[in-house]
Design an enzyme around this catalytic site. Sequence first.
Site, PDB file in Angstrom:
ATOM      1  N   GLY A 108       0.841  -1.202   0.000  1.00 20.12           N
ATOM      2  CA  GLY A 108       0.000   0.000   0.000  1.00 20.12           C
ATOM      3  C   GLY A 108       0.869   1.241   0.000  1.00 20.12           C
ATOM      4  O   GLY A 108       2.009   1.211  -0.483  1.00 20.12           O
ATOM      5  N   SER A 109       0.349   2.302   0.566  1.00 24.71           N
ATOM      6  CA  SER A 109       1.041   3.590   0.478  1.00 24.71           C
ATOM      7  C   SER A 109       2.147   3.686   1.531  1.00 24.71           C
ATOM      8  O   SER A 109       2.090   3.031   2.580  1.00 24.71           O
ATOM      9  CB  SER A 109       0.033   4.717   0.662  1.00 24.71           C
ATOM     10  OG  SER A 109      -0.546   4.626   1.945  1.00 24.71           O
TER      11      SER A 109
ATOM     12  N   GLU B 114       5.606  -3.351   0.685  1.00 22.55           N
ATOM     13  CA  GLU B 114       5.635  -3.109  -0.771  1.00 22.55           C
ATOM     14  C   GLU B 114       4.903  -1.790  -0.975  1.00 22.55           C
ATOM     15  O   GLU B 114       3.672  -1.738  -0.932  1.00 22.55           O
ATOM     16  CB  GLU B 114       4.915  -4.237  -1.516  1.00 22.55           C
ATOM     17  CG  GLU B 114       5.564  -5.606  -1.369  1.00 22.55           C
ATOM     18  CD  GLU B 114       6.827  -5.765  -2.193  1.00 22.55           C
ATOM     19  OE1 GLU B 114       7.131  -4.875  -3.015  1.00 22.55           O
ATOM     20  OE2 GLU B 114       7.524  -6.772  -2.003  1.00 22.55           O
ATOM     21  N   LEU B 115       5.664  -0.725  -1.171  1.00 25.93           N
ATOM     22  CA  LEU B 115       5.063   0.613  -1.144  1.00 25.93           C
ATOM     23  C   LEU B 115       5.110   1.268  -2.526  1.00 25.93           C
ATOM     24  O   LEU B 115       5.219   0.593  -3.532  1.00 25.93           O
ATOM     25  CB  LEU B 115       5.783   1.451  -0.086  1.00 25.93           C
ATOM     26  CG  LEU B 115       5.886   0.760   1.288  1.00 25.93           C
ATOM     27  CD1 LEU B 115       6.694   1.594   2.263  1.00 25.93           C
ATOM     28  CD2 LEU B 115       4.508   0.449   1.859  1.00 25.93           C
TER      29      LEU B 115
ATOM     30  N   CYS C 288       2.068   0.708  -8.783  1.00 23.48           N
ATOM     31  CA  CYS C 288       3.263   1.228  -8.101  1.00 23.48           C
ATOM     32  C   CYS C 288       4.442   1.315  -9.057  1.00 23.48           C
ATOM     33  O   CYS C 288       5.403   2.020  -8.775  1.00 23.48           O
ATOM     34  CB  CYS C 288       3.588   0.350  -6.908  1.00 23.48           C
ATOM     35  SG  CYS C 288       3.556  -1.390  -7.324  1.00 23.48           S
TER      36      CYS C 288
ATOM     37  N   GLU D 204       4.699  10.226  -5.746  1.00 20.56           N
ATOM     38  CA  GLU D 204       4.042   9.194  -6.550  1.00 20.56           C
ATOM     39  C   GLU D 204       2.726   9.767  -7.075  1.00 20.56           C
ATOM     40  O   GLU D 204       1.814  10.057  -6.289  1.00 20.56           O
ATOM     41  CB  GLU D 204       3.765   7.954  -5.688  1.00 20.56           C
ATOM     42  CG  GLU D 204       2.989   6.882  -6.413  1.00 20.56           C
ATOM     43  CD  GLU D 204       2.708   5.658  -5.550  1.00 20.56           C
ATOM     44  OE1 GLU D 204       2.253   5.832  -4.403  1.00 20.56           O
ATOM     45  OE2 GLU D 204       2.931   4.541  -6.029  1.00 20.56           O
TER      46      GLU D 204
HETATM   47  P1  NAD Z   1      -3.325   2.454   1.404  1.00 28.82           P
HETATM   48  O1  NAD Z   1      -2.024   2.580   2.104  1.00 28.82           O
HETATM   49  O2  NAD Z   1      -4.316   3.543   1.567  1.00 28.82           O
HETATM   50  O3  NAD Z   1      -4.065   1.120   1.863  1.00 28.82           O
HETATM   51  C1  NAD Z   1      -3.435  -0.130   1.784  1.00 28.82           C
HETATM   52  C2  NAD Z   1      -4.059  -1.030   2.830  1.00 28.82           C
HETATM   53  O4  NAD Z   1      -3.734  -0.537   4.123  1.00 28.82           O
HETATM   54  C3  NAD Z   1      -5.574  -1.107   2.758  1.00 28.82           C
HETATM   55  O5  NAD Z   1      -5.971  -2.432   3.022  1.00 28.82           O
HETATM   56  C4  NAD Z   1      -5.981  -0.199   3.871  1.00 28.82           C
HETATM   57  O6  NAD Z   1      -7.251  -0.518   4.361  1.00 28.82           O
HETATM   58  C5  NAD Z   1      -4.913  -0.483   4.899  1.00 28.82           C
HETATM   59  N1  NAD Z   1      -4.786   0.522   5.950  1.00 28.82           N
HETATM   60  C6  NAD Z   1      -5.050   1.840   5.881  1.00 28.82           C
HETATM   61  N2  NAD Z   1      -4.811   2.424   7.081  1.00 28.82           N
HETATM   62  C7  NAD Z   1      -4.361   1.450   7.902  1.00 28.82           C
HETATM   63  C8  NAD Z   1      -3.920   1.418   9.255  1.00 28.82           C
HETATM   64  N3  NAD Z   1      -3.921   2.518  10.007  1.00 28.82           N
HETATM   65  N4  NAD Z   1      -3.500   0.240   9.776  1.00 28.82           N
HETATM   66  C9  NAD Z   1      -3.498  -0.886   9.011  1.00 28.82           C
HETATM   67  N5  NAD Z   1      -3.907  -0.916   7.727  1.00 28.82           N
HETATM   68  C10 NAD Z   1      -4.329   0.241   7.176  1.00 28.82           C
HETATM   69  O7  NAD Z   1      -2.968   2.186  -0.130  1.00 28.82           O
HETATM   70  P2  NAD Z   1      -3.972   2.100  -1.375  1.00 28.82           P
HETATM   71  O8  NAD Z   1      -4.415   3.483  -1.685  1.00 28.82           O
HETATM   72  O9  NAD Z   1      -4.984   1.031  -1.182  1.00 28.82           O
HETATM   73  O10 NAD Z   1      -2.969   1.583  -2.500  1.00 28.82           O
HETATM   74  C11 NAD Z   1      -2.178   2.428  -3.240  1.00 28.82           C
HETATM   75  C12 NAD Z   1      -0.740   2.402  -2.785  1.00 28.82           C
HETATM   76  O11 NAD Z   1      -0.249   1.063  -2.803  1.00 28.82           O
HETATM   77  C13 NAD Z   1       0.176   3.172  -3.713  1.00 28.82           C
HETATM   78  O12 NAD Z   1       1.084   3.935  -2.949  1.00 28.82           O
HETATM   79  C14 NAD Z   1       0.904   2.077  -4.482  1.00 28.82           C
HETATM   80  O13 NAD Z   1       2.149   2.451  -4.985  1.00 28.82           O
HETATM   81  C15 NAD Z   1       1.018   1.019  -3.443  1.00 28.82           C
HETATM   82  N6  NAD Z   1       1.251  -0.277  -4.072  1.00 28.82           N
HETATM   83  C16 NAD Z   1       2.473  -0.876  -3.970  1.00 28.82           C
HETATM   84  C17 NAD Z   1       2.724  -2.085  -4.607  1.00 28.82           C
HETATM   85  C18 NAD Z   1       4.042  -2.775  -4.501  1.00 28.82           C
HETATM   86  O14 NAD Z   1       4.083  -3.978  -4.739  1.00 28.82           O
HETATM   87  N7  NAD Z   1       5.115  -2.099  -4.162  1.00 28.82           N
HETATM   88  C19 NAD Z   1       1.716  -2.680  -5.346  1.00 28.82           C
HETATM   89  C20 NAD Z   1       0.481  -2.038  -5.440  1.00 28.82           C
HETATM   90  C21 NAD Z   1       0.257  -0.846  -4.784  1.00 28.82           C
END
Ligand code: NAD
Length: 485
Positions: A239-240, A259-260, A293, A387
């Site tokens: 995620g982010s 994986e960010l 990403c 990003e």
């Molecule tokens: P996000 O960080 O908003 O959410 C990711 C996950 O984290 C979701 O399941 C969300 O519910 C959870 N989450 C949110 N707050 C939390 C907390 N306080 N505690 C625990 N979990 C929590 O990301 P997104 O908007 O869903 O996805 C986009 C991001 O993911 C982009 O930055 C992208 O680059 C990244 N990404 C990385 C890869 C990789 O493999 N490097 C692949 C895909 C996406």
Amino acid sequence: RRRGYRGLMPDNTQVSPFWLAGRPATGDGEIVVTHPYDGRVIGAASVPTDAQVEEAVAAAHAVRAEAAALPLHVRAEALAHVARRLAERSEEIARLITGENGKPLLWARGEVGRAISVFRFAAEETRRWSGHAQRLDTDPAAAGRLAYVSRVPHGPVLAVTPFNFPLNLTAHKVAPAIAVGAPVVVKPAPATPLSALVLGEILAETELPAGMVSVLPVPNDRAAGLVDDPRLPVVSFTGSGPVGWMIKERVPRKHVTLELGGNAAAVVCADADLDHAAARIGLFSNYQAGQSCIAVQRVYVAREVYDAFTPRLVAAVEGLVTGDPWDDATQVGPLISAEAAERVQAWVDEAAAAGAEVLTGGTRDGAAYAPTVLADVPAGAKVACEEVFGPVLLVQPFDGLDEAFALVNDSRYGLQAGVFTRSLDVAFRAHRELEVGGVIIGDVPSYRADQMPYGGVKESGIGREGLRSAMEDYTYEKVMVLTGL
Ligand code: NAD
């Protein structure tokens, strides 16, 4: 070019149950899932209560020894079953992904195909998962001793996944967990829980012990409890950056994989096939509306071919089919929400106000943002340093490889980089000098084969996915020394 939705949309009258230790359950309240293209409700996911979350975690904890002792053929057969069932239900699941995420069917079908491969690879890797013997009598003091070394799971895995590949990135966490014999609790992104819930349903058909898999669509404000829970010693997060690094700081003693995000770069050298490079960069800056990403965001072009390359790139971007994600031909659909598209718009407007030239695109229609190419972007603009996670790229000339590689490395992120060249020397130099987890020669940074090691350096993360790498991340080496041989 809109076609009727009838028969295309998933059934929107159902509330999907979640999966609590292998059985369907309903809890308290629901997450309503809307379709990013037009905002219509396409489904809902039941939300577990705190007591149900506790039950799922307790079940994962209780089953951990049984899971670790599961015969390899049982794990491999369960993984192969998932691959088969995903294949049988592929069109239905692709439509569910398009419904919840808004990505065009083209990419949704591709995502299901990749998830099938992930489970197949995992079944194969499971059959190769073995310990090894190490003779210790290389040292006189250890004469007659032999070490048996095997990898054992740290324990149950918490898998936290993002919205942009709601099925395949869940597969990348669940499949290696099963392969190594670790229970797994999945927390899908709230915007896109439905395809992960279908995966939970398919996993429940297998012979795996009941507590081994739970899929819990808990809202973000309750996710911290799962992160903190000591019974889940592994946290695999995609995620982010802000959320990922917050998790790492919160539980520094856990085995955390992050994986960010990134702002991936492509380098176009003077010897490149310019038509090929333009076509690939144009497509993979904009596929999934740039919400990958490793979508191409920064493009550095050898000055001697800049004037020949840039119009080709603009033409490639303008040739993309945008619009209705349900149309088989559509390549670029909406972003996940209108708010996400508004943010992209604000960043492009900021760059334009600071002197950037908009070569094409730069317009928004609800959640859709037009594929956009920018030139002369000032170095400090957000579209260069942050990003974008939208269909925007910037193009810039360079003089010599030193400058090109310095530009690529001038980033807080480091996931992958692409280098379009025909020179093996340049390829090896790029592999040596670029500060990224993967260098793709002759193609975009967005290329990923699901079985290869994948992950970032710098602020793009820690740890690696890809079946074998994730299996290693979820386990530690454990030695038994045999004496008196
Ligand atoms: P996000 O960080 O908003 O959410 C990711 C996950 O984290 C979701 O399941 C969300 O519910 C959870 N989450 C949110 N707050 C939390 C907390 N306080 N505690 C625990 N979990 C929590 O990301 P997104 O908007 O869903 O996805 C986009 C991001 O993911 C982009 O930055 C992208 O680059 C990244 N990404 C990385 C890869 C990789 O493999 N490097 C692949 C895909 C996406």
